[in-house]
Design a protein around this motif. Structure first.
Motif, PDB file in Angstrom:
ATOM      1  N   ALA A   1       0.642  -1.193  -0.078  1.00 21.99           N
ATOM      2  CA  ALA A   1      -0.054   0.005  -0.037  1.00 21.99           C
ATOM      3  C   ALA A   1       0.871   1.171  -0.109  1.00 21.99           C
ATOM      4  CB  ALA A   1      -0.950  -0.112   1.015  1.00 21.99           C
TER       5      ALA A   1
ATOM      6  N   PHE B   1       3.367   0.909  -3.426  1.00 22.64           N
ATOM      7  CA  PHE B   1       2.635   0.223  -4.426  1.00 22.64           C
ATOM      8  C   PHE B   1       3.718   0.250  -5.759  1.00 22.64           C
ATOM      9  CE2 PHE B   1      -0.067  -0.259  -8.106  1.00 22.64           C
ATOM     10  CZ  PHE B   1      -0.606  -1.594  -7.760  1.00 22.64           C
TER      11      PHE B   1
ATOM     12  N   GLN C   1       6.974  -1.433  -5.638  1.00 17.67           N
ATOM     13  CA  GLN C   1       6.934  -2.954  -5.625  1.00 17.67           C
ATOM     14  C   GLN C   1       6.476  -3.531  -6.882  1.00 17.67           C
ATOM     15  OE1 GLN C   1       8.099  -4.394  -2.838  1.00 17.67           O
ATOM     16  NE2 GLN C   1       8.430  -2.464  -1.734  1.00 17.67           N
ATOM     17  N   VAL C   2       5.470  -3.093  -7.335  1.00 20.68           N
ATOM     18  CA  VAL C   2       5.165  -3.931  -8.515  1.00 20.68           C
ATOM     19  C   VAL C   2       6.077  -3.510  -9.645  1.00 20.68           C
ATOM     20  CG1 VAL C   2       3.086  -3.958  -9.946  1.00 20.68           C
ATOM     21  CG2 VAL C   2       2.638  -3.643  -7.657  1.00 20.68           C
TER      22      VAL C   2
ATOM     23  N   MET D   1      -9.535  -2.715  -8.936  1.00 23.16           N
ATOM     24  CA  MET D   1      -8.169  -2.871  -7.941  1.00 23.16           C
ATOM     25  C   MET D   1      -8.852  -3.381  -6.717  1.00 23.16           C
ATOM     26  SD  MET D   1      -5.840   0.569  -8.360  1.00 23.16           S
ATOM     27  CE  MET D   1      -7.056   1.761  -7.773  1.00 23.16           C
TER      28      MET D   1
ATOM     29  N   GLU E   1      -8.727  -6.853  -7.463  1.00 22.43           N
ATOM     30  CA  GLU E   1      -7.392  -7.566  -7.520  1.00 22.43           C
ATOM     31  C   GLU E   1      -6.897  -7.850  -6.173  1.00 22.43           C
ATOM     32  OE1 GLU E   1      -6.479  -5.562 -12.059  1.00 22.43           O
ATOM     33  OE2 GLU E   1      -5.659  -4.756  -9.987  1.00 22.43           O
ATOM     34  N   ASP E   2      -7.163  -6.833  -5.364  1.00 24.31           N
ATOM     35  CA  ASP E   2      -6.782  -6.913  -3.844  1.00 24.31           C
ATOM     36  C   ASP E   2      -7.285  -8.410  -3.381  1.00 24.31           C
ATOM     37  OD1 ASP E   2      -4.818  -5.018  -3.755  1.00 24.31           O
ATOM     38  OD2 ASP E   2      -6.423  -3.454  -2.963  1.00 24.31           O
TER      39      ASP E   2
ATOM     40  N   ARG F   1      -5.709 -11.431  -4.280  1.00 22.08           N
ATOM     41  CA  ARG F   1      -4.458 -11.526  -3.450  1.00 22.08           C
ATOM     42  C   ARG F   1      -4.661 -12.293  -2.150  1.00 22.08           C
ATOM     43  NH1 ARG F   1      -2.093  -6.982  -5.357  1.00 22.08           N
ATOM     44  NH2 ARG F   1      -2.840  -5.765  -3.453  1.00 22.08           N
TER      45      ARG F   1
ATOM     46  N   ARG G   1      -8.340  -6.261 -18.142  1.00 21.15           N
ATOM     47  CA  ARG G   1      -8.416  -6.447 -16.666  1.00 21.15           C
ATOM     48  C   ARG G   1      -9.795  -6.784 -16.161  1.00 21.15           C
ATOM     49  NH1 ARG G   1      -5.269  -1.443 -13.989  1.00 21.15           N
ATOM     50  NH2 ARG G   1      -5.704  -2.287 -12.017  1.00 21.15           N
TER      51      ARG G   1
ATOM     52  N   LEU H   1       4.020   8.405  -2.837  1.00 17.41           N
ATOM     53  CA  LEU H   1       4.034   7.814  -4.383  1.00 17.41           C
ATOM     54  C   LEU H   1       5.275   8.276  -5.092  1.00 17.41           C
ATOM     55  CD1 LEU H   1       2.751   6.601  -6.641  1.00 17.41           C
ATOM     56  CD2 LEU H   1       1.351   8.663  -6.997  1.00 17.41           C
TER      57      LEU H   1
ATOM     58  N   SER I   1       8.116   6.497  -4.000  1.00 17.25           N
ATOM     59  CA  SER I   1       8.028   5.048  -4.587  1.00 17.25           C
ATOM     60  C   SER I   1       8.305   5.089  -6.260  1.00 17.25           C
ATOM     61  CB  SER I   1       6.641   4.426  -4.447  1.00 17.25           C
ATOM     62  OG  SER I   1       6.573   3.110  -4.740  1.00 17.25           O
TER      63      SER I   1
ATOM     64  N   THR J   1      12.282   3.764  -8.488  1.00 17.62           N
ATOM     65  CA  THR J   1      12.365   2.871  -9.621  1.00 17.62           C
ATOM     66  C   THR J   1      13.035   3.614 -10.704  1.00 17.62           C
ATOM     67  OG1 THR J   1      10.302   3.772 -10.822  1.00 17.62           O
ATOM     68  CG2 THR J   1       9.975   2.179  -9.296  1.00 17.62           C
TER      69      THR J   1
ATOM     70  N   LEU K   1       0.654   1.559 -14.429  1.00 20.51           N
ATOM     71  CA  LEU K   1       1.196   1.143 -13.125  1.00 20.51           C
ATOM     72  C   LEU K   1       0.660   2.222 -12.532  1.00 20.51           C
ATOM     73  CD1 LEU K   1       1.687  -1.003 -11.147  1.00 20.51           C
ATOM     74  CD2 LEU K   1       3.988  -0.800 -11.725  1.00 20.51           C
TER      75      LEU K   1
ATOM     76  N   ASP L   1      -2.490   3.433 -11.675  1.00 18.51           N
ATOM     77  CA  ASP L   1      -3.005   2.666 -10.524  1.00 18.51           C
ATOM     78  C   ASP L   1      -2.588   3.090  -9.258  1.00 18.51           C
ATOM     79  OD1 ASP L   1      -4.670   1.300 -11.940  1.00 18.51           O
ATOM     80  OD2 ASP L   1      -3.845  -0.800 -11.391  1.00 18.51           O
ATOM     81  N   ALA L   2      -1.233   3.373  -9.254  1.00 18.73           N
ATOM     82  CA  ALA L   2      -0.473   3.877  -8.002  1.00 18.73           C
ATOM     83  C   ALA L   2      -1.150   5.116  -7.359  1.00 18.73           C
ATOM     84  CB  ALA L   2       0.816   3.705  -8.321  1.00 18.73           C
TER      85      ALA L   2
ATOM     86  N   ARG M   1      -4.499   4.549  -5.968  1.00 16.86           N
ATOM     87  CA  ARG M   1      -4.314   3.850  -4.358  1.00 16.86           C
ATOM     88  C   ARG M   1      -3.739   4.955  -3.538  1.00 16.86           C
ATOM     89  NH1 ARG M   1      -3.188  -1.476  -3.425  1.00 16.86           N
ATOM     90  NH2 ARG M   1      -3.934  -2.618  -4.902  1.00 16.86           N
TER      91      ARG M   1
ATOM     92  N   LYS N   1      -3.494   7.728  -0.920  1.00 15.55           N
ATOM     93  CA  LYS N   1      -4.466   8.154   0.108  1.00 15.55           C
ATOM     94  C   LYS N   1      -4.148   9.408   0.638  1.00 15.55           C
ATOM     95  CE  LYS N   1      -4.851   3.425   1.257  1.00 15.55           C
ATOM     96  NZ  LYS N   1      -4.334   2.266   1.729  1.00 15.55           N
TER      97      LYS N   1
END
Lengths: 864, 90
Positions: free
Chosen positions: A438, A441, A444-445, A576, A579-580, A583, A649, B2, B5, B9, B81, B84-85, B88, B90
């Motif tokens: 979280a 994200f 990690q992905v 999403m 998808e969670d 998992r 998806r 974010l 993160s 990368t 991605l 999507d991140a 997510r 918040k």
């Protein structure tokens, strides 16, 4: 500042005591225990005056910090207060090294007991620890006497070369000062005739070096109690009344001098008494002890007092104990208040390691003893003395902060720091990958997708704090067999737990964004990287009031751009969460495991709820309004790149029925799809615009594979139905002019062919299919030449050949012939054109054509 | 987190950083921290003629608060991605 005051006093005293020495200056051998001036001149001011050369070999040369002392911790603090001494060492020009010291034995001969010490060249800064008392103790009687004597003498009578230099602060004109204060010792058998003259000490302090260590020069009025206590001590300290009353008084004056430094000390430690009222009494006692170690036996030794029993022949320094181990001497200081113990005495107490027992020096228990020492012994003694004074001064400075913080205080600070660390870098408790995902994200992905190197699996920075705690624990844990360290280990564990609890508490209740400590200026804000301090404090309206009407409005118009985008986001959030959910899928339940089955059922239930949410958000089931100006919500959804990208998806999370519904929706609205609508390439017209081509490519990459995947598994009747929908609902001729339209037609036709070849098509269904196919063929035949994109050299036309091949396979021989006739020109053109192309491109183009040719049983080779 | 993160990368990629004082620096992103402080290696200052004092700088640590832009290699960004991140976040 005490130092400044001392300096002023000192300067004044110099001015008042610039007397010439008596004429008898050179007449007698010296018996005053003074070393050659070069060795003690500087120590007059309480500094280490030994030259670098001397320091190197002296026993005290090891330096202060090599002693096992309790003040090493505050060594850094020393930098501030000890700067003057260090500066001197650093800046010393080394001229003193060039002096010839071989003749030191005769200094006293020359200078009458070394009164000229202090040499001009060695003008030293005045330290606050100037050891007046000790310095002058040996000649104390002489000074007072000299005062009287001087008044009777002609000031100009005795020239004394370079006797005694004034301190640097003194006016230069007074450098001619002649008086040494030791003149009277030139008389053999001299017995001091002393007057009790405190004014000598108050204003005319003789700065001349004296054989005994002396405290700071400033003077303070003693309280009556103190004087009485001192007198009592002195009386006790003079068994048999060895000293005449005058000397007695003299010593009393000295004791007054002794009292000075520690009377000033409380001012130097204001925080001890002011800032720590809340400390427990034993701590305050500790503080006092740390700041003011108990008095050493140095004074009693010097003055024949009842100090610790000292064997007369013992090396004179051996009996001194380090300050920490010094038992207080109630017999001497009983009359003094606790805070006023003669702190400066401790300055005379050198740590044991610097002692020089091999000097063979006798213990000095009486100042008179000094007079009988050999030259060497006196020198050694005074050097030792200077070192002691310096060291003890340092100790006093270093230990100033000792005990300010209790271990509990330190733990508290450490805990706060750790908590900050944990809160800033992530949570210790965040070990589970979900929380890490979280937080982090993207990284990690991304790392999983691209295989980027990771330093650690999951690499949460929160591990930093954890690692820190664990490391410390392990380190201490290794010494478990040792009791004190076991305590420390437990302590670390406790602290670790405390940190975790604190973090959890902070997580549970993150309300206080800042802390205002009473009495402090400013606030402490608990911001970190995750929750930075808000620069703007905007009060947001309650969610129940503000946005509500707007939302209703947006729901009214389903097809405006904003609501479409909102829908897409809703789809994504549903995706999403699904998808969670995937998992966190519980392991497939085993037979008879009711709890696992229950868990699995709940999970499926939840997933189903999310599926419904997704399906609702997709708005596929919205009623189709014929001839509507606004496109269907789902088609609008597909008109955005984000919507197209979501399709693969979505298809993973929906069942077959939902998939066919989507496919049906797309087929029905085929000619209103943006990729079809905008891509109508008219005959002879250039390709569609770049943006449209990108859209088409995206659709081909994102949506078509999903559709194709479904169609390849779809039952035959659905294919028939879909083809019927294309024919009935869409403008086939315009659809066929687009890549996407042709793609979908190809998809259906090839699937039907595969079903037929597999023999899975019932005869009745096949007849139905053929009917539809014939309608399609007849509809398309007139435009077959126009379905190619642009001219022959305008690029990729493979999908057209694929479509023609699919048509050709399913066509009857008669239809095939019509097909060949319709596209014959394009075939010949391509073959001819490919001859002008490089070999690989040519073979590619010919291969495309051959797709079609072979489908109808021909080959480009036959065309020659 | 974010952006932290995200920038993680991009380590070992060449990025161009424009600072708030208009200096632009190209270099290999060696590391980034939660404050988006940036460590650059093999640094090359654009418009070096204007900033001769930077001509011998080979690596640098840039405080995150002075960064205006970070120009990224497009191929190293997974837009989907990242979207999507962002969703997510918040």
């Amino acid at each position: 500042m005490p130092q400044a005051a001392a300096l002023q006093n000192f300067v004044r005293s110099i001015r008042l005591s610039t007397h010439p020495p008596p004429p008898s200056f050179h007449s007698t051998p010296p018996f005053l225990p003074l070393p050659p001036f070069d060795q003690r001149g500087m120590s007059f001011f309480g500094f280490d005056t030994s030259l670098p050369r001397d320091r190197g070999r002296g026993p005290g040369a090891k330096g202060f910090f090599e002693n096992s002392d309790p003040f090493a911790q505050v060594a850094l603090a020393d930098k501030f207060v000890d700067g003057d001494a260090v500066d001197f060492e650093d800046t010393y020009d080394g001229l003193g090294d060039q002096l010839d010291d071989d003749q030191d034995e005769f200094n006293d001969d020359t200078f009458g007991g070394g009164g000229g010490g202090g040499g001009i060249g060695e003008a030293a800064p005045v330290g606050r620890d100037f050891d007046f008392f000790g310095r002058t103790a040996g000649v104390a009687d002489a000074i007072g006497e000299e005062q009287v004597r001087y008044s009777l003498q002609n000031p100009q009578s005795a020239p004394a070369p370079a006797q005694r230099a004034p301190p640097p602060a003194t006016d230069p004109t007074e450098s001619t000062s002649r008086r040494t204060g030791y003149e009277k010792y030139s008389e053999p058998g001299y017995i001091p005739d002393l007057q009790a003259k405190s004014s000598v000490w108050a204003q005319k302090v003789e700065p001349s070096p004296a054989p005994a260590p002396a405290p700071a020069p400033s003077r303070k009025i003693m309280s009556l109690e103190e004087v009485e206590a001192l007198e009592a001590q002195m009386r006790r300290g003079q068994p048999g009344g060895r000293l005449p009353p005058q000397q007695m008084q003299q010593i009393q004056q000295m004791q007054q001098m002794m009292a000075d430094p520690y009377q000033r000390h409380p001012q130097q430690f204001p925080t001890l008494s002011d800032g720590f009222h809340q400390l427990p009494p034993e701590l305050q006692a500790q503080l006092e002890k740390g700041g003011m170690p108990p008095p050493p036996p140095g004074m009693p030794e010097l003055y024949g007092g009842p100090g610790p029993a000292i064997p007369p022949g013992a090396p004179f320094l051996q009996n001194n104990l380090p300050p920490q181990n010094m038992p207080p001497q109630p017999s001497r200081h009983a009359g003094l208040p606790q805070g006023q113990r003669p702190q400066h005495m401790e300055q005379q107490l050198p740590p044991p390691s610097s002692r020089a027992p091999n000097n063979g020096l006798p213990v000095i228990t009486n100042p008179q003893q000094l007079l009988h020492l050999t030259e060497e012994q006196r020198n050694a003694y005074l050097v030792e003395d200077a070192k002691r004074a310096k060291r003890n001064h340092k100790i006093a400075l270093l230990s100033r902060g000792n005990g300010l913080m209790t271990p509990q205080d330190k733990n508290f600070i450490t805990r706060i720091q750790l908590q900050q660390l944990v809160a800033a870098a992530g949570n210790v408790a965040d070990a589970d990958p979900e929380a890490v995902l979280a937080e982090d994200f993207y990284y990690q992905v991304y790392s999983q997708i691209r295989g980027a190197p990771r330093q650690h699996p999951h690499q949460p920075l929160g591990h930093f704090a954890q690692t820190y705690l664990l490391q410390t624990g392990n380190r201490l844990g290794g010494n478990r067999h040792r009791n004190p360290l076991q305590g420390a280990d437990n302590h670390m564990q406790r602290m670790q737990q405390q940190v975790q609890r604190a973090v959890e508490a902070a997580k549970a209740k993150p309300k206080n964004k800042q802390l205002i400590i009473e009495g402090s200026l400013g606030k402490i804000s608990f911001s970190n990287a995750k929750a930075p301090k808000p620069m703007l404090n905007i009060k947001r309206p309650d969610s129940s009031e503000g946005p509500r009407p707007k939302k209703v409005q947006s729901e009214l118009s389903l097809s405006d751009r904003k609501s479409i985008l909102t829908n897409i986001e809703r789809v994504y959030s549903a995706l999403m969460s699904m998808e969670d959910m995937e998992r966190t899928m519980p392991p497939p339940p085993e037979e008879g495991d009711a709890e696992a089955i229950q868990k699995h059922m709940e999970w499926r239930q939840e997933l189903h709820g999310l599926n419904q949410k997704l399906w609702k958000a997709l708005k596929v089931m919205e009623p189709i309004v014929p001839n509507s100006t606004t496109p269907h919500p789902f088609i609008a959804f597909l008109s955005h790149a984000k919507g197209k990208k979501a399709i693969p998806r979505i298809f993973r999370h929906i069942d077959q029925e939902q998939r066919v519904t989507i496919l049906t929706m797309i087929v029905v609205h085929l000619d209103s799809l943006d990729v079809v609508r905008l891509a109508q390439s008219m005959p002879g017209e250039a390709q569609p615009s770049m943006a449209v081509r990108e859209t088409i490519d995206l659709f081909s990459l994102a949506v078509m594979p999903s559709l194709l995947q479904y169609v390849n598994e779809a039952p035959f009747n659905i294919i028939i139905g879909l083809l019927g929908l294309v024919i009935a609902q869409t403008h086939v001729q315009s659809v066929a002019r687009t890549k996407v339209g042709l793609g979908i037609l190809t998809m259906l036709l090839s699937r039907a062919e595969l079903v037929k070849e597999a023999g899975q098509a019932p005869e009745r269904d096949w007849q139905q299919w053929v009917e539809k196919f014939n309608v399609l063929f007849d509809t398309l035949e007139p435009v077959l030449a126009d379905i190619f994109p642009g001219s022959i050299n305008s690029g990729d036309d493979m999908y057209v050949w694929q479509f023609l091949a699919a048509v050709g396979i399913g066509a009857s021989p008669e239809q095939q012939q019509r097909l060949v006739i319709a596209v014959k020109d394009r075939v010949m053109e391509t073959v001819g054109y490919s001859k002008s192309l490089p070999a690989d491109m040519a073979s590619q183009r010919l291969g495309n054509v051959n797709l079609f040719m072979r489908a109808i049983g021909l080959d480009v080779e036959l065309l020659g | 987190m974010l952006f932290f993160s995200f920038f993680k990368t991009l380590t070992n990629q060449t990025v161009t950083i424009e600072l708030k004082n208009d200096i632009r620096v190209r270099g290999i992103l060696k590391s980034v921290d939660q404050y988006l402080n940036i460590k650059l290696d093999d640094v090359e200052v654009l418009d070096l003629a204007q900033y001769p004092h930077l001509s011998s700088v080979k690596n640098m640590f840039i405080r995150g608060s002075v960064v205006r832009y970070v120009m990224l290699p497009r191929s190293e960004v997974d837009v989907g991605l990242l979207e999507d991140a962002t969703r997510r976040g918040k």
